[in-house]
Write an enzyme that holds these catalytic residues in place. Structure first.
Site, PDB file in Angstrom:
ATOM      1  N   ARG A  82       0.801  -1.232   0.000  1.00  0.00           N
ATOM      2  CA  ARG A  82       0.000   0.000   0.000  1.00  0.00           C
ATOM      3  C   ARG A  82       0.836   1.286   0.000  1.00  0.00           C
ATOM      4  O   ARG A  82       0.365   2.335   0.397  1.00  0.00           O
ATOM      5  CB  ARG A  82      -0.974   0.021   1.186  1.00  0.00           C
ATOM      6  CG  ARG A  82      -1.947  -1.139   1.164  1.00  0.00           C
ATOM      7  CD  ARG A  82      -3.238  -0.820   1.874  1.00  0.00           C
ATOM      8  NE  ARG A  82      -4.158  -1.945   1.749  1.00  0.00           N
ATOM      9  CZ  ARG A  82      -4.277  -2.899   2.674  1.00  0.00           C
ATOM     10  NH1 ARG A  82      -3.563  -2.857   3.777  1.00  0.00           N
ATOM     11  NH2 ARG A  82      -5.136  -3.870   2.480  1.00  0.00           N
ATOM     12  N   LYS A 141       2.714  11.232 -11.667  1.00  0.00           N
ATOM     13  CA  LYS A 141       1.756  10.433 -12.437  1.00  0.00           C
ATOM     14  C   LYS A 141       2.390   9.087 -12.723  1.00  0.00           C
ATOM     15  O   LYS A 141       3.455   9.019 -13.326  1.00  0.00           O
ATOM     16  CB  LYS A 141       1.419  11.114 -13.766  1.00  0.00           C
ATOM     17  CG  LYS A 141       0.348  12.177 -13.673  1.00  0.00           C
ATOM     18  CD  LYS A 141      -0.052  12.572 -15.077  1.00  0.00           C
ATOM     19  CE  LYS A 141      -1.114  13.650 -15.067  1.00  0.00           C
ATOM     20  NZ  LYS A 141      -1.521  13.993 -16.447  1.00  0.00           N
ATOM     21  N   GLU A 177       7.901  17.336 -25.857  1.00  0.00           N
ATOM     22  CA  GLU A 177       7.348  17.829 -24.588  1.00  0.00           C
ATOM     23  C   GLU A 177       7.952  19.185 -24.212  1.00  0.00           C
ATOM     24  O   GLU A 177       7.296  20.016 -23.579  1.00  0.00           O
ATOM     25  CB  GLU A 177       7.588  16.816 -23.459  1.00  0.00           C
ATOM     26  CG  GLU A 177       6.887  15.478 -23.657  1.00  0.00           C
ATOM     27  CD  GLU A 177       5.376  15.489 -23.406  1.00  0.00           C
ATOM     28  OE1 GLU A 177       4.795  16.568 -23.180  1.00  0.00           O
ATOM     29  OE2 GLU A 177       4.777  14.391 -23.450  1.00  0.00           O
ATOM     30  N   LYS A 191       6.941  22.459 -15.106  1.00  0.00           N
ATOM     31  CA  LYS A 191       6.171  21.314 -14.630  1.00  0.00           C
ATOM     32  C   LYS A 191       5.970  21.388 -13.112  1.00  0.00           C
ATOM     33  O   LYS A 191       4.873  21.165 -12.604  1.00  0.00           O
ATOM     34  CB  LYS A 191       6.901  20.019 -15.003  1.00  0.00           C
ATOM     35  CG  LYS A 191       6.200  18.744 -14.511  1.00  0.00           C
ATOM     36  CD  LYS A 191       5.288  18.150 -15.553  1.00  0.00           C
ATOM     37  CE  LYS A 191       4.558  16.925 -15.090  1.00  0.00           C
ATOM     38  NZ  LYS A 191       4.898  15.719 -15.852  1.00  0.00           N
ATOM     39  N   GLU A 206      -4.697  17.165 -10.912  1.00  0.00           N
ATOM     40  CA  GLU A 206      -5.272  17.483 -12.226  1.00  0.00           C
ATOM     41  C   GLU A 206      -6.765  17.785 -12.182  1.00  0.00           C
ATOM     42  O   GLU A 206      -7.560  17.213 -12.925  1.00  0.00           O
ATOM     43  CB  GLU A 206      -4.997  16.329 -13.207  1.00  0.00           C
ATOM     44  CG  GLU A 206      -5.156  16.738 -14.658  1.00  0.00           C
ATOM     45  CD  GLU A 206      -4.522  15.751 -15.631  1.00  0.00           C
ATOM     46  OE1 GLU A 206      -5.253  15.212 -16.459  1.00  0.00           O
ATOM     47  OE2 GLU A 206      -3.298  15.547 -15.574  1.00  0.00           O
ATOM     48  N   ARG A 230      -3.446  21.494 -14.264  1.00  0.00           N
ATOM     49  CA  ARG A 230      -2.455  20.497 -14.672  1.00  0.00           C
ATOM     50  C   ARG A 230      -2.820  19.835 -15.998  1.00  0.00           C
ATOM     51  O   ARG A 230      -1.932  19.396 -16.742  1.00  0.00           O
ATOM     52  CB  ARG A 230      -2.273  19.428 -13.579  1.00  0.00           C
ATOM     53  CG  ARG A 230      -1.196  18.425 -13.933  1.00  0.00           C
ATOM     54  CD  ARG A 230      -0.771  17.526 -12.786  1.00  0.00           C
ATOM     55  NE  ARG A 230       0.288  16.626 -13.244  1.00  0.00           N
ATOM     56  CZ  ARG A 230       0.925  15.772 -12.468  1.00  0.00           C
ATOM     57  NH1 ARG A 230       0.633  15.693 -11.182  1.00  0.00           N
ATOM     58  NH2 ARG A 230       1.864  14.991 -12.976  1.00  0.00           N
ATOM     59  N   ASN A 256      -1.284  18.576 -20.957  1.00  0.00           N
ATOM     60  CA  ASN A 256      -1.628  17.507 -21.893  1.00  0.00           C
ATOM     61  C   ASN A 256      -1.981  18.024 -23.284  1.00  0.00           C
ATOM     62  O   ASN A 256      -2.678  17.341 -24.038  1.00  0.00           O
ATOM     63  CB  ASN A 256      -2.784  16.669 -21.341  1.00  0.00           C
ATOM     64  CG  ASN A 256      -2.288  15.446 -20.579  1.00  0.00           C
ATOM     65  OD1 ASN A 256      -1.090  15.271 -20.423  1.00  0.00           O
ATOM     66  ND2 ASN A 256      -3.187  14.625 -20.100  1.00  0.00           N
ATOM     67  N   HIS A 310      -2.099  15.655 -26.238  1.00  0.00           N
ATOM     68  CA  HIS A 310      -2.057  14.286 -25.725  1.00  0.00           C
ATOM     69  C   HIS A 310      -3.343  13.507 -25.989  1.00  0.00           C
ATOM     70  O   HIS A 310      -3.313  12.284 -26.069  1.00  0.00           O
ATOM     71  CB  HIS A 310      -1.741  14.279 -24.223  1.00  0.00           C
ATOM     72  CG  HIS A 310      -0.306  14.559 -23.906  1.00  0.00           C
ATOM     73  ND1 HIS A 310       0.334  15.710 -24.310  1.00  0.00           N
ATOM     74  CD2 HIS A 310       0.629  13.844 -23.218  1.00  0.00           C
ATOM     75  CE1 HIS A 310       1.593  15.687 -23.876  1.00  0.00           C
ATOM     76  NE2 HIS A 310       1.792  14.565 -23.213  1.00  0.00           N
ATOM     77  N   HIS A 333      -2.491  10.249 -27.586  1.00  0.00           N
ATOM     78  CA  HIS A 333      -2.789   8.962 -26.955  1.00  0.00           C
ATOM     79  C   HIS A 333      -3.657   8.097 -27.873  1.00  0.00           C
ATOM     80  O   HIS A 333      -3.504   6.872 -27.913  1.00  0.00           O
ATOM     81  CB  HIS A 333      -3.496   9.163 -25.609  1.00  0.00           C
ATOM     82  CG  HIS A 333      -2.583   9.635 -24.520  1.00  0.00           C
ATOM     83  ND1 HIS A 333      -3.053  10.129 -23.316  1.00  0.00           N
ATOM     84  CD2 HIS A 333      -1.228   9.699 -24.438  1.00  0.00           C
ATOM     85  CE1 HIS A 333      -2.024  10.465 -22.541  1.00  0.00           C
ATOM     86  NE2 HIS A 333      -0.909  10.221 -23.204  1.00  0.00           N
ATOM     87  N   HIS A 391       6.095   8.026 -27.621  1.00  0.00           N
ATOM     88  CA  HIS A 391       5.112   8.943 -27.044  1.00  0.00           C
ATOM     89  C   HIS A 391       5.248  10.363 -27.608  1.00  0.00           C
ATOM     90  O   HIS A 391       4.264  10.974 -28.024  1.00  0.00           O
ATOM     91  CB  HIS A 391       5.263   8.959 -25.517  1.00  0.00           C
ATOM     92  CG  HIS A 391       4.365   9.944 -24.832  1.00  0.00           C
ATOM     93  ND1 HIS A 391       2.988   9.843 -24.861  1.00  0.00           N
ATOM     94  CD2 HIS A 391       4.644  11.040 -24.096  1.00  0.00           C
ATOM     95  CE1 HIS A 391       2.464  10.855 -24.171  1.00  0.00           C
ATOM     96  NE2 HIS A 391       3.450  11.588 -23.701  1.00  0.00           N
TER      97      HIS A 391
END
Length: 386
Positions: A143, A165, A207, A249, A259, A263, A267, A270, A274, A287
């Site tokens: 955990r 992330k 990026e 960042k 987010e 935030r 993206n 993206h 994606h 990517h």
């Protein structure tokens, strides 16, 4: 609707004068704050790693490409004059195609077999895939155990290693399974870029360009002047690009860790990108390559909405072409493929797809679901054969 623009960033200074650390960028998250160390030769500075390891057991997670180059060095740094530490490692297959549950299980297998406990530390040594997987494993193992990021690709150094992330892909969509889980520190040894293939370097530059487009016009202008230096791996140009990217960042993450709005602006491109990665097959394009084509699509859509003028479109296209990045999706991508993947995007809320689009002068963007659907359709049809 969320708008974003730039603001100054606080920057720490190295503690030790004889240190190779050239910059420390602090990610300000209260009692979960952590430093990003940036410099040349940092893997030869054991203290930087050891000061963030609190227990006696360490598990280094890396891949088949990086292990032969840097694993021994990292194990040496962790164990240097430190006899009571035991270091284990797990070497995963390399590539986006392995960012899945089956490969993730190998990390847990090794951790359990090695009797890692709650005071152990996981170390991510590799690019974005390794960082995301190791971080997710650390978030879930017992955990939650500590972890440290050692990003070895430009993509990971300027973006994915910072901000917590973590996660894996699902056959139906990228990064759909994961957690927000912050590292203890990020150690960026810029020397690792010496072994990075050109294609991976360009992928990371995508990026870097993103930060300029969404919130840092001055940085974008610097990139326009220095793109050849970046592609030629000029050390000072790369160091500056990494530092400035991390500052951007860190600032956004400090303001909106989970987010809820701001935030999401990180993206840009993206959602389209994606979709390309999912529809084309994970790992077919890197990517950053998919994000580059995605940014061109987002910029095109912004122009169709009348939110930016043509010069921004031209400059965005030009800088990505300079970096030899793709500026349109692969031919396999149909309008239907885009729509299917975009329907399960993480930014969908109550059935509405929210997008990051440029609006106003360079360096300004919005995160919104309030746009003319026809503009999205027109963009998809303009970039797809069918």
């Amino acid at each position: 609707m969320i708008s974003a623009s730039a603001a100054p960033v606080m920057e720490g200074t190295p503690q030790k004068t004889d240190s190779r650390v050239s910059t420390i960028v602090e990610v300000d998250l209260g009692n979960r704050s952590y430093p990003i160390y940036i410099g040349s030769g940092l893997l030869d500075e054991p203290d930087l790693l050891q000061r963030h390891v609190h227990g006696k057991r360490v598990l280094v997670v890396t891949n088949t490409t990086i292990a032969p180059m840097y694993l021994d060095k990292v194990i040496k740094a962790l164990a240097h004059e430190n006899s009571n530490i035991s270091v284990e490692s797990v070497i995963l297959p390399d590539g986006e195609a392995y960012k899945d549950m089956e490969t993730l299980m190998k990390v847990f297998d090794k951790a359990i077999e090695s009797r890692m406990d709650r005071r152990c530390t996981f170390v991510a040594l590799g690019g974005g895939v390794i960082g995301d997987m190791c971080g997710f494993a650390a978030a879930a193992f017992l955990r939650g155990v500590n972890f440290i990021q050692i990003p070895t690709t430009l993509m990971a150094q300027v973006d994915s290693s910072v901000g917590g992330k973590t996660g894996i892909n699902h056959p139906l969509g990228k990064n759909l399974i994961g957690a927000f889980y912050q590292p203890q520190s990020v150690l960026i040894d810029t020397d690792t870029l010496n072994t990075l293939p050109d294609r991976e370097l360009a992928s990371g530059i995508a990026e870097v360009v993103k930060y300029g487009l969404i919130r840092d016009a001055d940085f974008f202008e610097w990139q326009e002047k220095n793109m050849q230096a970046l592609l030629g791996r000029d050390p000072s140009a790369l160091a500056y690009a990494i530092k400035r990217s991390c500052e951007n960042k860190a600032e956004v993450v400090a303001l909106d860790e989970k987010e809820s709005g701001l935030r999401a602006t990180l993206n840009l491109g993206h959602t389209f990108g994606h979709a390309i990665e999912t529809g084309f097959g994970y790992g077919q394009w890197l990517h950053g390559e998919a994000v580059a084509a995605g940014m061109v699509m987002a910029v095109d859509m912004s122009r169709r909405l009348g939110w930016i003028d043509d010069t921004i479109v031209e400059r965005a296209l030009n800088i990505l072409q300079q970096a030899k990045l793709p500026t349109s999706p692969p031919e396999i991508m149909t309008v239907e493929k885009f729509k299917t993947a975009m329907a399960v995007d993480k930014k969908v809320a109550d059935g509405l797809l929210r997008l990051i689009l440029l609006k106003g002068p360079l360096g300004n963007c919005v995160f919104t679901g309030d746009y003319d659907r026809k503009a999205l359709d027109d963009t998809l049809h303009a970039f797809c054969k069918s």
